[in-house]
Design an enzyme around this catalytic site. Structure first.
Site, PDB file in Angstrom:
ATOM      1  N   GLU A 128      -0.952  -5.989  -9.345  1.00 31.16           N
ATOM      2  CA  GLU A 128      -1.617  -7.123  -9.998  1.00 31.16           C
ATOM      3  C   GLU A 128      -3.064  -6.743 -10.258  1.00 31.16           C
ATOM      4  OE1 GLU A 128      -1.197 -10.603  -7.573  1.00 31.16           O
ATOM      5  OE2 GLU A 128       1.003 -10.526  -7.732  1.00 31.16           O
ATOM      6  N   GLY A 132      -3.434  -3.783  -5.912  1.00 32.16           N
ATOM      7  CA  GLY A 132      -2.681  -2.576  -6.232  1.00 32.16           C
ATOM      8  C   GLY A 132      -2.264  -1.901  -4.946  1.00 32.16           C
ATOM      9  N   ILE A 158       2.574  -2.272 -15.706  1.00 28.96           N
ATOM     10  CA  ILE A 158       4.007  -2.177 -15.427  1.00 28.96           C
ATOM     11  C   ILE A 158       4.720  -1.235 -16.405  1.00 28.96           C
ATOM     12  CG2 ILE A 158       6.148  -3.496 -15.081  1.00 28.96           C
ATOM     13  CD1 ILE A 158       3.715  -3.939 -13.027  1.00 28.96           C
ATOM     14  N   HIS A 181       4.729 -10.524   5.756  1.00 28.74           N
ATOM     15  CA  HIS A 181       5.877 -11.353   6.176  1.00 28.74           C
ATOM     16  C   HIS A 181       6.189 -12.484   5.199  1.00 28.74           C
ATOM     17  CE1 HIS A 181       5.958  -9.091   9.796  1.00 28.74           C
ATOM     18  NE2 HIS A 181       4.680  -9.371  10.030  1.00 28.74           N
ATOM     19  N   GLU A 244      10.822   6.683  -4.464  1.00 29.64           N
ATOM     20  CA  GLU A 244       9.868   6.622  -5.588  1.00 29.64           C
ATOM     21  C   GLU A 244       8.901   7.805  -5.496  1.00 29.64           C
ATOM     22  OE1 GLU A 244       7.962   2.864  -6.258  1.00 29.64           O
ATOM     23  OE2 GLU A 244       6.358   3.740  -7.459  1.00 29.64           O
ATOM     24  N   GLN A 281      -9.000  40.441 -14.449  1.00 31.05           N
ATOM     25  CA  GLN A 281      -8.595  40.197 -13.062  1.00 31.05           C
ATOM     26  C   GLN A 281      -8.766  38.731 -12.669  1.00 31.05           C
ATOM     27  OE1 GLN A 281     -10.899  41.539  -9.651  1.00 31.05           O
ATOM     28  NE2 GLN A 281      -9.109  42.650  -8.957  1.00 31.05           N
TER      29      GLN A 281
HETATM   30  C1  LIG Z   1       0.385   4.505 -15.982  1.00 30.62           C
HETATM   31  C2  LIG Z   1       0.599   3.623 -14.806  1.00 30.62           C
HETATM   32  C3  LIG Z   1       1.873   3.137 -14.535  1.00 30.62           C
HETATM   33  C4  LIG Z   1       2.063   2.286 -13.462  1.00 30.62           C
HETATM   34  N1  LIG Z   1       3.323   1.733 -13.256  1.00 30.62           N
HETATM   35  C5  LIG Z   1       3.477   0.763 -12.326  1.00 30.62           C
HETATM   36  C6  LIG Z   1       4.708   0.050 -12.212  1.00 30.62           C
HETATM   37  O1  LIG Z   1       5.689   0.333 -12.918  1.00 30.62           O
HETATM   38  N2  LIG Z   1       4.785  -0.963 -11.309  1.00 30.62           N
HETATM   39  C7  LIG Z   1       3.735  -1.297 -10.515  1.00 30.62           C
HETATM   40  O2  LIG Z   1       3.886  -2.221  -9.732  1.00 30.62           O
HETATM   41  N3  LIG Z   1       2.560  -0.645 -10.590  1.00 30.62           N
HETATM   42  C8  LIG Z   1       2.398   0.374 -11.484  1.00 30.62           C
HETATM   43  N4  LIG Z   1       1.205   1.027 -11.590  1.00 30.62           N
HETATM   44  C9  LIG Z   1       0.106   0.625 -10.730  1.00 30.62           C
HETATM   45  C10 LIG Z   1      -0.249   1.636  -9.646  1.00 30.62           C
HETATM   46  O3  LIG Z   1       0.756   1.701  -8.688  1.00 30.62           O
HETATM   47  C11 LIG Z   1      -1.626   1.205  -9.060  1.00 30.62           C
HETATM   48  O4  LIG Z   1      -2.593   1.469 -10.066  1.00 30.62           O
HETATM   49  C12 LIG Z   1      -1.952   1.948  -7.785  1.00 30.62           C
HETATM   50  O5  LIG Z   1      -1.101   1.552  -6.739  1.00 30.62           O
HETATM   51  C13 LIG Z   1      -3.416   1.717  -7.354  1.00 30.62           C
HETATM   52  O6  LIG Z   1      -3.746   0.376  -7.351  1.00 30.62           O
HETATM   53  P1  LIG Z   1      -5.082  -0.120  -8.099  1.00 30.62           P
HETATM   54  O7  LIG Z   1      -5.054   0.446  -9.465  1.00 30.62           O
HETATM   55  O8  LIG Z   1      -5.181  -1.580  -7.956  1.00 30.62           O
HETATM   56  O9  LIG Z   1      -6.248   0.592  -7.322  1.00 30.62           O
HETATM   57  P2  LIG Z   1      -6.999   0.041  -5.997  1.00 30.62           P
HETATM   58  O10 LIG Z   1      -5.973  -0.357  -4.995  1.00 30.62           O
HETATM   59  O11 LIG Z   1      -8.009  -0.954  -6.407  1.00 30.62           O
HETATM   60  O12 LIG Z   1      -7.717   1.358  -5.502  1.00 30.62           O
HETATM   61  C14 LIG Z   1      -8.931   1.831  -6.068  1.00 30.62           C
HETATM   62  C15 LIG Z   1      -9.352   3.094  -5.309  1.00 30.62           C
HETATM   63  O13 LIG Z   1      -9.583   2.753  -3.936  1.00 30.62           O
HETATM   64  C16 LIG Z   1      -8.778   3.559  -3.109  1.00 30.62           C
HETATM   65  N5  LIG Z   1      -8.297   2.810  -1.951  1.00 30.62           N
HETATM   66  C17 LIG Z   1      -7.721   1.589  -1.927  1.00 30.62           C
HETATM   67  N6  LIG Z   1      -7.381   1.251  -0.673  1.00 30.62           N
HETATM   68  C18 LIG Z   1      -7.745   2.302   0.111  1.00 30.62           C
HETATM   69  C19 LIG Z   1      -7.635   2.585   1.505  1.00 30.62           C
HETATM   70  N7  LIG Z   1      -7.051   1.734   2.356  1.00 30.62           N
HETATM   71  N8  LIG Z   1      -8.102   3.771   1.955  1.00 30.62           N
HETATM   72  C20 LIG Z   1      -8.657   4.675   1.116  1.00 30.62           C
HETATM   73  N9  LIG Z   1      -8.800   4.461  -0.209  1.00 30.62           N
HETATM   74  C21 LIG Z   1      -8.318   3.297  -0.709  1.00 30.62           C
HETATM   75  C22 LIG Z   1      -7.578   3.996  -3.983  1.00 30.62           C
HETATM   76  O14 LIG Z   1      -6.984   5.183  -3.490  1.00 30.62           O
HETATM   77  C23 LIG Z   1      -8.272   4.169  -5.325  1.00 30.62           C
HETATM   78  O15 LIG Z   1      -8.841   5.449  -5.394  1.00 30.62           O
HETATM   79  C24 LIG Z   1       0.999   1.940 -12.626  1.00 30.62           C
HETATM   80  C25 LIG Z   1      -0.277   2.462 -12.884  1.00 30.62           C
HETATM   81  C26 LIG Z   1      -0.486   3.280 -13.952  1.00 30.62           C
HETATM   82  C27 LIG Z   1      -1.872   3.786 -14.223  1.00 30.62           C
END
Ligand SMILES: Cc1cc2nc3c(=O)[nH]c(=O)nc-3n(C[C@H](O)[C@H](O)[C@H](O)COP(=O)(O)OP(=O)(O)OC[C@H]3O[C@@H](n4cnc5c(N)ncnc54)[C@H](O)[C@@H]3O)c2cc1C
Length: 381
Positions: A128, A132, A158, A181, A244, A281
């Site tokens: 969302e 994320g 998505i 939960h 995944e 090289q």
């Molecule tokens: C092309 C694409 C396709 C995608 N497809 C899907 C999909 O099909 N379904 C779906 O649900 N999602 C999808 N996503 C979403 C993706 O899974 C999220 O972007 C990802 O999980 C990161 O969440 P966020 O973008 O909100 O980043 P954030 O969670 O805001 O993170 C921002 C930064 O902070 C860091 N961070 C956050 N928490 C911590 C922590 N605890 N410790 C250390 N560092 C942290 C992260 O590593 C990142 O570098 C997709 C994203 C992209 C770009």
């Protein structure tokens, strides 16, 4: 190094997948990149060739063989031609386990035949705008209403978001308890009143892949839209995320191998100072190091696939595979682009697209920082 993961049946399957990619995908991918989405008919064609739902039981139209190696073959062949717009990996590797493990018999009969024929394209909506990595804090919520549910909220990023006919949506169903939960999974179908799609997002890479925002405005869901158990959605997710991550790792190593192949060819043929650039090289050492690391990644990954087939792949192992291989993929991408010189920066050279397409691999499926958290926790820290 000789691979021992596959047997003759996988090889025969690979031959047919490769022929399909060369005939139905390669000639059209550039056009899909411009459109920002692949045509649905390629899904139907893939369904006819048995490339969707290989592990879905035959009675629902699937291949009937539970063996992740077939999934890996499809993923590898997609990468071999750089067809990163095809969302088959998301459909086969990521969504299928939810439908196979959590659906009732009636739901299976309704969705799986279309899933396998390519007429029903799927997606999974976890992320969302404000949640994320922190998946427990999703704001999208579903409240009970009569004998069904009412779903409200929004999702972003998505994959298959525009083409999808069936979306698994992660929602909060217990605002009191909240967190892990209070999460449940719902199946939301195309055409349900209140289910809308936003933009097909403009990305730096994966240009032919439709990645979209989804909106749920008081969407009325029947009681059987709930997948699995109420408030156990987080557990359902955690149980399936290793596959995944393995799927992402499969694409990562295949991409690293492809980029190395492209670059070796280039290093043999491009000349500077009167000799092929691969004869310097520095370049030879760079390629030697990358080839070594990619071979090591390949052996680790193939072992992960074997263990996954035996039900032995741990959450930590899958996180290690995702972390290591996607970081390596990006390292290979950068070095290989550099070795192409200015041509590497031109979109007509496949290495340039491979470079941008690589970047997201360290981000989705759980970022690589989150992978380190998971591995660290597995160490008891
Ligand atoms: C092309 C694409 C396709 C995608 N497809 C899907 C999909 O099909 N379904 C779906 O649900 N999602 C999808 N996503 C979403 C993706 O899974 C999220 O972007 C990802 O999980 C990161 O969440 P966020 O973008 O909100 O980043 P954030 O969670 O805001 O993170 C921002 C930064 O902070 C860091 N961070 C956050 N928490 C911590 C922590 N605890 N410790 C250390 N560092 C942290 C992260 O590593 C990142 O570098 C997709 C994203 C992209 C770009």
């Amino acid at each position: 190094m000789r691979r021992t993961l596959y047997d003759a049946d996988h090889q025969a399957f690979r031959d047919s997948v490769r022929a399909f990619m060369d005939r139905h995908v390669a000639p059209r991918h550039a056009e899909w990149e411009k459109a920002g989405i692949v045509d649905r008919d390629v899904w139907v064609e893939a369904g006819k060739q048995g490339m969707l739902g290989m592990d879905v039981p035959e009675e629902y139209g699937g291949g009937g063989v539970k063996d992740f190696r077939y999934n890996a073959v499809v993923d590898e062949e997609i990468i071999r031609i750089g067809a990163t717009g095809l969302g088959f990996g998301l459909h086969n590797d990521i969504v299928a386990p939810y439908l196979l493990d959590l659906c009732t018999e009636e739901q299976k009969r309704r969705w799986l035949p279309g899933f396998c024929s390519g007429e029903l394209i799927t997606a999974i909506a976890m992320s969302e705008p404000a949640a994320g990595s922190d998946l427990q804090n999703v704001r999208t919520h579903a409240r009970r209403d009569g004998d069904g549910w009412v779903l409200t909220g929004s999702k972003t990023f998505i994959t298959n978001g525009i083409n999808a006919d069936l979306v698994i949506v992660v929602a909060n169903t217990d605002p009191e308890t909240g967190g892990a939960h209070g999460i449940s999974l719902f199946a939301v179908e195309r055409g349900m009143p209140g289910f809308g799609r936003g933009r097909n997002l403009d990305k730096i890479g994966l240009k032919a892949q439709d990645t979209a925002e989804l909106f749920f405005d008081e969407v009325r869901l029947p009681v059987d839209a709930l997948l699995g158990e109420e408030n156990r959605g987080f557990v359902h997710l955690m149980e399936r995320l290793p596959q995944e991550r393995l799927s992402i790792a499969v694409a990562a190593v295949a991409a690293a191998e492809r980029m190395l192949e492209l670059t070796l060819e280039y290093a043999r043929t491009r000349t500077a100072f009167g000799r092929p650039i691969g004869r310097f090289q520095h370049n030879r050492f760079v390629l030697a190091e990358l080839a070594t690391e990619t071979t090591i990644a390949r052996t680790f990954l193939d072992e992960c696939i074997r263990q996954h087939n035996e039900g032995q792949l741990t959450v930590s192992d899958a996180a290690m595979a995702k972390l290591w291989t996607t970081d390596l993929q990006n390292k290979v991408a950068d070095a290989c682009l550099q070795m192409h010189g200015g041509y590497g920066y031109m979109t007509e050279y496949p290495i340039s697209r491979a470079w941008v397409d690589s970047r997201v691999q360290a981000i989705y499926g759980g970022t690589n920082e989150i992978m380190k958290e998971i591995i660290g926790r597995g160490l008891g820290l």
